[in-house]
Each structure stands twice: as structure tokens, then as C-alpha cells.
Design a protein around this motif. Structure first.
Motif, short mmCIF file in Angstrom:
data_model
loop_
_atom_site.label_atom_id
_atom_site.label_comp_id
_atom_site.label_asym_id
_atom_site.label_seq_id
_atom_site.Cartn_x
_atom_site.Cartn_y
_atom_site.Cartn_z
N CYS A 150 1.06 2.15 -12.61
CA CYS A 150 0.48 2.21 -11.27
C CYS A 150 1.16 1.17 -10.38
O CYS A 150 1.29 0.01 -10.75
CB CYS A 150 -1.02 1.93 -11.32
N ALA A 151 1.64 1.61 -9.20
CA ALA A 151 2.40 0.72 -8.32
C ALA A 151 1.49 -0.21 -7.51
O ALA A 151 1.96 -1.17 -6.91
CB ALA A 151 3.27 1.56 -7.40
N GLY A 152 0.20 0.09 -7.46
CA GLY A 152 -0.73 -0.80 -6.78
C GLY A 152 -0.66 -0.69 -5.27
O GLY A 152 -0.10 0.25 -4.71
N LEU A 153 -1.24 -1.69 -4.60
CA LEU A 153 -1.29 -1.69 -3.14
C LEU A 153 -0.28 -2.69 -2.59
O LEU A 153 0.00 -3.70 -3.22
CB LEU A 153 -2.69 -2.09 -2.67
N CYS A 154 0.27 -2.41 -1.39
CA CYS A 154 1.17 -3.36 -0.74
C CYS A 154 0.38 -4.61 -0.36
O CYS A 154 -0.72 -4.51 0.20
CB CYS A 154 1.78 -2.73 0.51
N ALA A 155 0.92 -5.76 -0.70
CA ALA A 155 0.22 -7.02 -0.44
C ALA A 155 0.13 -7.29 1.06
O ALA A 155 -0.70 -8.07 1.52
CB ALA A 155 0.93 -8.16 -1.15
N GLY A 158 -1.52 -3.11 2.62
CA GLY A 158 -2.60 -2.49 1.84
C GLY A 158 -2.38 -1.03 1.51
O GLY A 158 -3.26 -0.39 0.96
N ALA A 159 -1.20 -0.48 1.85
CA ALA A 159 -0.93 0.93 1.56
C ALA A 159 -0.85 1.14 0.05
O ALA A 159 -0.44 0.24 -0.70
CB ALA A 159 0.37 1.36 2.21
N ASP A 160 -1.25 2.34 -0.38
CA ASP A 160 -1.16 2.69 -1.80
C ASP A 160 0.29 3.05 -2.10
O ASP A 160 0.81 4.06 -1.63
CB ASP A 160 -2.08 3.88 -2.07
N LEU A 161 0.96 2.22 -2.86
CA LEU A 161 2.40 2.39 -3.10
C LEU A 161 2.69 3.54 -4.07
O LEU A 161 3.84 3.92 -4.25
CB LEU A 161 3.01 1.08 -3.63
N GLU A 170 10.18 -6.41 1.88
CA GLU A 170 9.81 -7.28 0.77
C GLU A 170 10.23 -8.70 1.12
O GLU A 170 11.34 -8.92 1.58
CB GLU A 170 10.57 -6.87 -0.50
N ALA A 171 9.37 -9.64 0.93
CA ALA A 171 9.74 -11.03 1.13
C ALA A 171 10.56 -11.46 -0.08
O ALA A 171 10.03 -11.61 -1.16
CB ALA A 171 8.49 -11.88 1.27
#
Ligand SMILES: [Zn+2]
Ligand SMILES: [Zn+2]
Length: 192
Positions: A150-155, A158-161, A170-171
Motif C-alpha cells: 500500500c502506497a499510503g497517503l501523500c504527507a 493527503g492524496a491516496d497514492l 518530493e522533498a
């Protein structure tokens, strides 16, 4: 979920039980964070036989519970399939040292020893609800995931990746070479 000991013999007897949301909510362990809803009722297949007076049980529990993914927070059905094996000796006139085991022996006609796989039984009727609950509780995930990758959420947004990249940059940490190049470029020119 009962087993009648008198009906058993040295030849394995196959038993099947089904336990749905009603059973689960009635027996739900007091730990507050377990899901209350099942996405698939538990199917419990058991093979039981006697060897002398010892009672051998081999079982498999299948089902699915509704969990929230710890990465993307989506609700999903967490499939569970867990096998167990128990060897129960007749308790006879023995009394377990642990008060909980005494209560279980009265209530269920069986109690487990220190090791899960062994225990005692008493009487002609054994209830398996507590054993099944124990097996299920032990098999539940500490960190539920809707899927392994599961790619999780963007920090950041908050989008579902899992649905694709969100477009946030990306930082990226600076590499030592970037730092050197910046230093060189920053040297005062014509200082000589
Ligand atoms: Zn997820
Ligand atoms: Zn984003």
C-alpha cells in the motif's frame, strides 16, 4: 460451537461451524480497538478424535474482518486463515492453578495450559468459542494494511497514492555533491 465427546472415536470426525457478526460482537474481546464488523463470517473446520481418553482437535478458522488500513486509512476486508491444534487430557479430579482456567473448565468444559496447544477437558460437552476467539485474536494484525505494498497517503496533500502520484514535489535531501558545488560556486571571484 459444541463438541460432544461421547460421539467421538479414534476415527477423526469432521465438524464445521459458522460464526457471523452476531457471535463476534457477543464474544468480542474487551480490547477496544478490534473491528466490530466482519466482512465475511468465520468458517471453522475441525477434525476431532480420541486417542485413549485424550481428545485431539485440529482446526482451521477462515474469515474476514473490516479493518482500517494503517497507511491509506481505507476500510478493507482483512482475510484471516489460521490453523490450530489442541491436545486435551481429561482433567479428572485435578483443579487448575490459574483461577481463569478453573472458570473456563466450568464454563466451556475445557481449559488451556501454559502452552496453547495443550489443556484439560471435563464432562461430555466442550464449547470451543473461547478457543476460537483466542486463535482469532492472536492472528489479527497489529498494523493492518489493505495490501502489502500500500502506497499510503501523500504527507503533503493527503492524496491516496494508490490512485497514482499526486503531483507534489518530493522533498529530496541534498546530496554532499550538491553542497560542494554550491560551496565552489560561492567562492569569491577575483580575490587575488
Ligand atoms: Zn492501504
Ligand atoms: Zn501530494
Amino acid at each position: 460451537m459444541k463438541i460432544l465427546v461421547d460421539r467421538l472415536s479414534a476415527t477423526p470426525t469432521a465438524l464445521r461451524f459458522e460464526a457471523g457478526s452476531g457471535w463476534w460482537q457477543q464474544h468480542l474481546p474487551p480490547r477496544g480497538d478490534l473491528p466490530r464488523e466482519l466482512s465475511q463470517p468465520f468458517g471453522i473446520a475441525i477434525s476431532a478424535h480420541l486417542m485413549g481418553e485424550d481428545l485431539y482437535l485440529e482446526g482451521e478458522i477462515e474469515g474476514a474482518l473490516e479493518f482500517e488500513c494503517s497507511r491509506c486509512l481505507a476500510r478493507y476486508g482483512h482475510r484471516l486463515r489460521e490453523a490450530f491444534r489442541l491436545v486435551l487430557e481429561p482433567a479428572g479430579s485435578r483443579i487448575p492453578a490459574d483461577p481463569e482456567a478453573v472458570a473456563a473448565l466450568d464454563r466451556d468444559g475445557l481449559c488451556l495450559g501454559d502452552e496453547f496447544e495443550t489443556g484439560w477437558y471435563r464432562g461430555g460437552e466442550i464449547r470451543l468459542d473461547s478457543v476460537c476467539l483466542e486463535v482469532i485474536s492472536l492472528a489479527l494484525p497489529v498494523k493492518p494494511l489493505c495490501r502489502e505494498d500500500c502506497a499510503g497517503l501523500c504527507a503533503q496533500c493527503g492524496a491516496d497514492l494508490n490512485g497514482g502520484a499526486c503531483g507534489c514535489k518530493e522533498a529530496r535531501p541534498q546530496s554532499p555533491f550538491d553542497v560542494l558545488a554550491a560551496l565552489r560556486g560561492g567562492e569569491p571571484k577575483g580575490a587575488h
